[in-house]
Design a protein around this motif. Structure first.
Motif, short mmCIF file in Angstrom:
data_model
loop_
_atom_site.label_atom_id
_atom_site.label_comp_id
_atom_site.label_asym_id
_atom_site.label_seq_id
_atom_site.Cartn_x
_atom_site.Cartn_y
_atom_site.Cartn_z
N ASP A 94 0.81 -1.22 0.00
CA ASP A 94 0.00 0.00 0.00
C ASP A 94 0.85 1.27 0.00
OD1 ASP A 94 0.96 -0.08 2.59
OD2 ASP A 94 -1.02 -0.22 3.55
N GLN A 95 2.16 1.13 -0.15
CA GLN A 95 3.05 2.25 -0.36
C GLN A 95 4.25 1.78 -1.19
OE1 GLN A 95 4.18 3.95 3.46
NE2 GLN A 95 2.62 5.53 3.27
N HIS B 219 4.18 6.41 -4.29
CA HIS B 219 2.84 5.83 -4.46
C HIS B 219 2.23 5.66 -3.07
CE1 HIS B 219 3.81 5.15 -8.68
NE2 HIS B 219 4.98 4.76 -8.24
N PRO B 220 1.23 6.49 -2.73
CA PRO B 220 0.76 6.55 -1.35
C PRO B 220 -0.30 5.53 -0.96
CG PRO B 220 -0.33 8.22 -2.66
CD PRO B 220 0.63 7.52 -3.57
N ASP B 221 -0.80 4.72 -1.91
CA ASP B 221 -1.87 3.80 -1.58
C ASP B 221 -1.80 2.56 -2.46
OD1 ASP B 221 -3.07 4.56 -4.09
OD2 ASP B 221 -3.91 6.31 -3.09
N ALA B 222 -2.61 1.56 -2.12
CA ALA B 222 -2.59 0.28 -2.83
C ALA B 222 -2.95 0.44 -4.30
CB ALA B 222 -3.52 -0.71 -2.15
N SER C 72 -2.41 3.01 -6.37
CA SER C 72 -1.31 3.56 -7.17
C SER C 72 -0.16 2.57 -7.29
CB SER C 72 -0.84 4.89 -6.59
OG SER C 72 -0.37 4.74 -5.26
#
Length: 384
Positions: free
Chosen positions: A281-282, A350-353, A355
């Protein structure tokens, strides 16, 4: 002009002062730039430029070849914790140390350039055993000339400058660099040009040592890249070839492992490598062109936190063997008098799953389902 800030024009009376029109332009586009000079210890005299474009910020070091010291997205740090505790002023980095390893005295950055005359392992004269080329070259420990900050009418910020690696009668090459970002962008883009300033033909090398630690790196983290061929650098790396893409947590006494790779690119040569955390997720991705940077090295150094728990994603013009070995393999940039060699590189957080998954999908498309050829032992022509 209202959209330019030339640091040298404001250094004498106040190194922190930005001209009012430029400051107004920055604010109108949701941007901020902070100029600081560190005092005391081995950091004394180091100048930093910190750019904030909203949620994302990064700090570059004009004193140290315009390397990127660290970056942040919200509370998430992109970089690593080096035992060096820099940034270290170049005057405290003994590049001429007889071991060839003096470069390590200043290793602290998120992105540090290695080059220009050489970028790999230290090399010694076979007859005299004197140092010919130090580890990773000299460019990261040269000051940046003519630093300028500009903002376009569309709100794109650009830091630019020139780093010169010059020795009378020996070498005369410069690195012209531009680092760009805009409001809301979760990263930055770099355009480097290696320029031969001499009237004689010359050669050059470049490697981008992109170093990441916690919180992205941790037990269960992994690298995703469109590898077509993978080769361990030495027997130590060969012992871990089955797990080359995954990471353990910190291990006291861990010895580094390095893997050399050829990556696939799209029809224009564009490619990407991603480090993602265990949860997926990052992540941090590095974007470059295999026509400019055809060689990729993965450096795994999952030592104890206090000894520098870190991994390196390293696109380059060559593999980081000795300069002479790489020259024999024709992995070297040749520059005619006045010629230049352009390199484009970008880093994105990429800050989340969602992305992370999106960039993984784009990487998978580059190999079109083809499995990488994995060498189990070091190969001649790859490893010096």
């Amino acid at each position: 002009m209202s959209n330019r800030w030339i640091l040298s024009e404001y250094d004498v009376e106040s190194p922190y002062q930005q001209p009012a029109p430029f400051l107004k332009t920055l604010k109108s586009h949701g941007l901020a730039v902070t100029h600081t000079r560190l005092i005391g210890g081995r950091r004394d005299g180091v100048e930093l430029l910190t750019v904030n474009n909203g949620d994302f910020s990064f700090t570059t070091i004009p004193t140290r070849g315009m390397g990127i010291h660290q970056a942040k997205h919200g509370d998430t740090r992109l970089g690593w914790t080096s035992p060096i505790e820099g940034p270290v002023h170049p005057r405290f980095v003994p590049l001429a140390d007889s071991s060839g390893l003096g470069w390590l005295d200043g290793m602290d950055e998120l992105i540090v350039r290695c080059g220009l005359e050489s970028n790999g392992a230290p090399e010694f004269d076979a007859e005299t055993n004197r140092l010919k080329y130090p580890l990773h070259g000299r460019i990261a420990n040269q000051p940046t000339e003519d630093v300028v900050v500009e903002v376009s009418e569309e709100g794109e910020l650009c830091l630019s400058g020139e780093v010169r690696e010059t020795r009378f009668l020996c070498y005369n090459v410069a690195l012209k660099t531009e680092i760009r970002t805009k409001a809301g962008e979760n990263g930055f883009r770099i355009r480097d040009s290696i320029v031969n300033r001499s009237a004689q033909a010359t050669t050059a090398q470049m490697l981008y040592h992109i170093n990441l630690g916690t919180p992205i790196l941790g037990a269960g983290a992994s690298v995703v890249c469109p590898a077509m061929e993978i080769c361990p650098r030495d027997e130590r790396a060969a012992s871990g070839i089955a797990d080359w893409s995954t990471y353990p947590g910190p291990i006291d006494g861990y010895q580094e492992q390095v893997y050399y790779m050829q990556l696939a690119g799209d029809e224009n040569g564009q490619t990407c490598a991603l480090l993602k955390n265990a949860a997926g997720d990052q992540g941090v991705s590095v974007h470059f062109n295999v026509k400019q940077l055809p060689c990729f090295s993965l450096w795994k150094n999952t030592a104890a936190e206090q000894d520098g728990y870190v991994t390196g994603l390293e696109p380059a013009t060559n593999f980081p063997n000795t300069r002479s070995f790489e020259g024999k393999q024709d992995r070297i940039v040749k520059l005619a008098p006045g010629a230049s060699y352009d390199i484009d590189l970008a880093l994105q957080f990429h800050p989340d799953a969602a992305s992370v998954a999106a960039v993984e999908k784009s990487i998978a498309a580059l190999t079109q389902g083809t499995d990488a050829k994995v060498h189990r032992i070091p190969q001649a022509g790859w490893c010096g």
